[in-house]
Design a protein around this motif. Structure first.
Motif, PDB file in Angstrom:
ATOM      1  N   VAL A  59      18.348  60.955  27.997  1.00 44.58           N
ATOM      2  CA  VAL A  59      17.127  61.856  27.676  1.00 44.58           C
ATOM      3  C   VAL A  59      16.082  60.938  26.495  1.00 44.58           C
ATOM      4  CG1 VAL A  59      16.749  64.070  26.390  1.00 44.58           C
ATOM      5  CG2 VAL A  59      18.518  63.932  27.833  1.00 44.58           C
ATOM      6  N   HIS A  60      16.875  60.299  25.644  1.00 44.26           N
ATOM      7  CA  HIS A  60      16.342  59.707  24.572  1.00 44.26           C
ATOM      8  C   HIS A  60      15.221  58.560  25.411  1.00 44.26           C
ATOM      9  CE1 HIS A  60      18.296  61.279  20.968  1.00 44.26           C
ATOM     10  NE2 HIS A  60      19.383  61.117  21.775  1.00 44.26           N
ATOM     11  N   HIS A  61      15.808  57.841  26.302  1.00 43.94           N
ATOM     12  CA  HIS A  61      15.280  57.042  27.171  1.00 43.94           C
ATOM     13  C   HIS A  61      14.070  57.604  28.070  1.00 43.94           C
ATOM     14  CE1 HIS A  61      18.381  54.199  25.916  1.00 43.94           C
ATOM     15  NE2 HIS A  61      19.148  54.509  27.104  1.00 43.94           N
ATOM     16  N   LEU A  62      14.067  58.794  28.581  1.00 45.64           N
ATOM     17  CA  LEU A  62      13.060  59.535  29.068  1.00 45.64           C
ATOM     18  C   LEU A  62      11.978  59.417  28.336  1.00 45.64           C
ATOM     19  CD1 LEU A  62      15.213  61.839  31.401  1.00 45.64           C
ATOM     20  CD2 LEU A  62      13.596  59.866  32.282  1.00 45.64           C
ATOM     21  N   VAL A 100       7.738  67.276  30.664  1.00 45.90           N
ATOM     22  CA  VAL A 100       8.814  67.579  30.487  1.00 45.90           C
ATOM     23  C   VAL A 100       9.028  67.864  28.955  1.00 45.90           C
ATOM     24  CG1 VAL A 100       9.805  66.959  32.665  1.00 45.90           C
ATOM     25  CG2 VAL A 100      10.113  65.498  30.558  1.00 45.90           C
ATOM     26  N   LYS A 101       9.898  68.917  28.623  1.00 42.78           N
ATOM     27  CA  LYS A 101      10.206  69.164  27.227  1.00 42.78           C
ATOM     28  C   LYS A 101      11.288  68.441  26.845  1.00 42.78           C
ATOM     29  CE  LYS A 101      10.125  73.189  24.038  1.00 42.78           C
ATOM     30  NZ  LYS A 101       9.942  74.531  23.819  1.00 42.78           N
ATOM     31  N   ILE A 102      11.130  67.657  25.840  1.00 41.53           N
ATOM     32  CA  ILE A 102      12.472  66.938  25.297  1.00 41.53           C
ATOM     33  C   ILE A 102      12.499  66.988  23.617  1.00 41.53           C
ATOM     34  CG2 ILE A 102      13.567  64.631  25.088  1.00 41.53           C
ATOM     35  CD1 ILE A 102      12.273  63.642  27.924  1.00 41.53           C
ATOM     36  N   HIS A 103      13.705  67.676  23.273  1.00 38.15           N
ATOM     37  CA  HIS A 103      13.777  67.758  21.929  1.00 38.15           C
ATOM     38  C   HIS A 103      12.608  68.533  21.080  1.00 38.15           C
ATOM     39  CE1 HIS A 103      16.464  64.069  22.105  1.00 38.15           C
ATOM     40  NE2 HIS A 103      17.297  65.110  22.273  1.00 38.15           N
ATOM     41  N   GLY A 104      12.255  69.505  21.958  1.00 40.95           N
ATOM     42  CA  GLY A 104      11.323  70.130  21.219  1.00 40.95           C
ATOM     43  C   GLY A 104       9.811  69.914  21.530  1.00 40.95           C
ATOM     44  N   VAL A 119       4.460  62.812  31.988  1.00 44.48           N
ATOM     45  CA  VAL A 119       5.345  62.067  32.909  1.00 44.48           C
ATOM     46  C   VAL A 119       4.137  61.166  33.847  1.00 44.48           C
ATOM     47  CG1 VAL A 119       6.560  62.103  35.059  1.00 44.48           C
ATOM     48  CG2 VAL A 119       7.103  63.926  33.428  1.00 44.48           C
ATOM     49  N   ARG A 120       4.113  60.067  33.273  1.00 44.79           N
ATOM     50  CA  ARG A 120       3.360  59.179  34.003  1.00 44.79           C
ATOM     51  C   ARG A 120       3.969  57.888  34.864  1.00 44.79           C
ATOM     52  NH1 ARG A 120       0.737  59.045  28.442  1.00 44.79           N
ATOM     53  NH2 ARG A 120      -0.764  60.744  28.480  1.00 44.79           N
ATOM     54  N   ALA A 121       5.264  57.790  34.472  1.00 49.28           N
ATOM     55  CA  ALA A 121       6.203  56.999  35.115  1.00 49.28           C
ATOM     56  C   ALA A 121       6.257  57.579  36.687  1.00 49.28           C
ATOM     57  CB  ALA A 121       7.506  56.748  34.406  1.00 49.28           C
TER      58      ALA A 121
END
Length: 460
Positions: free
Chosen positions: A345-348, A381-385, A390-392
């Protein structure tokens, strides 16, 4: 003597949360105790689910070590369960790895939610903690394949190979003279490392999964992964592979080794950034060295992959943080496979905004998970609030699925020596379960039912 019953406490109308309660004259027990994953309305069931009266249960049988089949065990223990947890020895080893990681992630998620205020709960709490997990592990009671084992008076269980992940089992129950078979998660006939599932024994009731009940897997397309790697590495990007720590990481490494060895992709650093995956790799390594009968002879290719790829293992948080922005092209394999938690998740959060990068999805993505959102083409996408753009590039590679598809499920069912009275279709999204039930009725001529959550049925 009363009629033995089966209650569907989970995996009814959804893929996750497997939990099936049986009651006979000798008492009650569960087959599987899994976590719900995906949308918030499903995850909330982990907090208010009917656990079948945890303190009154005599035993739990665990089919395999994936979180949606074993992840609720520590909550049962917290709520008073003190009986036996029956599974294969390999499942017992993997359950210890999976549950310790689950408790750590839940405690970490609760800490982050409290620090940053992105939870509606004050305070946010984990479903269970490390102490609950250690209490759970003391209850594990490993048994070998094909060894009938008493659960309660009048009830025995026999575990047989399921070919899904290491240690996975189909479950044969004999409850007050009634025979029930549960597929657990059924593997594919041609798993690269594991031998195929054992045939269906004679039984009056069969409970079968339907993860891919409405589809058949496409023929293998190794060029999908190879092309994605070449494109990404060629433009100076990095490849992130969210992979289930148990089994999927192993299969990804075997395939990467093949692609590099045949010159289809360039050699770049390969990292495995998941303490759980690394611990799991050690279990696989030992079982390969010992010549476990559930493994194919080709399983040694996993050891070859670790050596030839010079796989770099990441155990510390600092090393993982450095992989958020690798700085040069590389391949990072990290858990979790649905991007619902863990280091991936941190990598994303750091890598999704960069169009040079690529995310390769390698398994089933449950509704409501980040992996499913990426698969469905989400632009953020929602990550940690926070919302992350998403460009990858996002690539779906179905070659790594270790769930039987609809044709393979039907072929497995057809190995039964006699027709069952009823087949219950579970562990699938609504359409997939309904489609498989219709095919069982039409092609095998057996009564097939998609049960409702909480439904109780007689087994006689």
């Amino acid at each position: 003597m009363t009629s033995p019953t089966l209650t569907f406490l989970g995996a009814a109308g959804t893929v996750t949360g497997s939990r099936f309660r049986f009651r006979g004259d000798g008492g009650g027990f569960l087959v599987d105790a899994g976590l719900y994953q995906g949308p918030a309305e499903l995850r909330r069931r982990n907090w208010d689910a009917d656990d079948g009266g945890a303190a009154d249960l005599a035993a739990v049988v665990v089919s395999h070590a994936h979180l949606d089949h074993c992840g609720y065990l520590p909550r049962l223990v917290r709520d008073g369960f003190a009986g036996r947890i029956v599974c294969t020895p390999e499942t017992a080893e993997l359950v210890a790895i999976v549950l310790r990681d689950s408790a750590h992630l839940q405690e970490e998620d609760a800490r982050l939610a409290n620090e940053h205020g992105f939870s509606k709960h004050r305070p946010a709490l984990p479903l269970y903690d490390d102490e609950d997990v250690e209490a759970t592990l003391r209850l594990l009671d490993p048994v070998g394949y094909d060894e009938p084992t008493a659960l309660v008076a009048g009830a025995t269980v026999t575990l047989r190979p399921a070919g899904h992940i290491l240690g996975s089992s189909t479950v044969l129950l004999e409850v007050d003279d009634q025979r029930v078979v549960l597929s657990g998660d059924l593997g594919r006939p041609h798993h690269p490392l594991l031998r195929p599932p054992a045939p269906v024994p004679a039984a009056g009731t069969v409970v079968v999964e339907s993860t891919y009940g409405d589809r058949t897997h496409a023929r293998r397309r190794p060029e999908v992964l190879a092309a994605a790697l070449r494109r990404t590495l060629g433009r100076g990007g990095s490849v992130l592979v969210p992979a289930f720590a148990v089994d999927r990481t192993e299969l990804v490494l075997v395939e990467l080794r093949r692609l590099v060895a045949t010159g289809q992709v360039p050699r770049v650093p390969v990292y495995v950034d998941s303490p759980m995956a690394l611990a799991t790799l050690e279990v696989y390594r030992r079982c390969i060295a010992e010549g476990s009968p559930q493994l194919r002879p080709e399983a040694h290719e996993l050891l070859d992959a670790l050596d030839e790829l010079h796989v770099r293992t990441v155990t510390d948080a600092e090393g993982s943080i450095r992989l958020n922005r690798p700085g040069s092209p590389c391949i990072v394999v990290s858990a979790s496979g649905m991007a619902s938690g863990g280091r991936v998740v941190h990598h994303l959060a750091e890598q999704l905004p960069d169009p040079r990068n690529c995310v390769v999805l390698t398994g089933y993505q449950a509704i409501g998970t980040r992996g499913r959102q990426l698969l469905d083409g989400a632009r953020q996408v929602k990550i940690h609030g926070r919302y992350v753009p998403v460009r990858a590039e996002v690539v779906d590679d179905s070659d790594f699925s270790v769930h039987a598809d609809a044709d393979e499920l039907l072929a497995w069912l057809a190995t039964a020596p006699e027709p069952p009275r009823t087949v219950y279709v579970v562990h699938g999204e609504a359409h997939g379960s309904a489609e498989l039930a219709a095919r069982i009725d039409a092609e095998l001529g057996w009564p097939a039912v998609v049960p409702q959550l909480g439904e109780v049925v007689r087994l006689d």
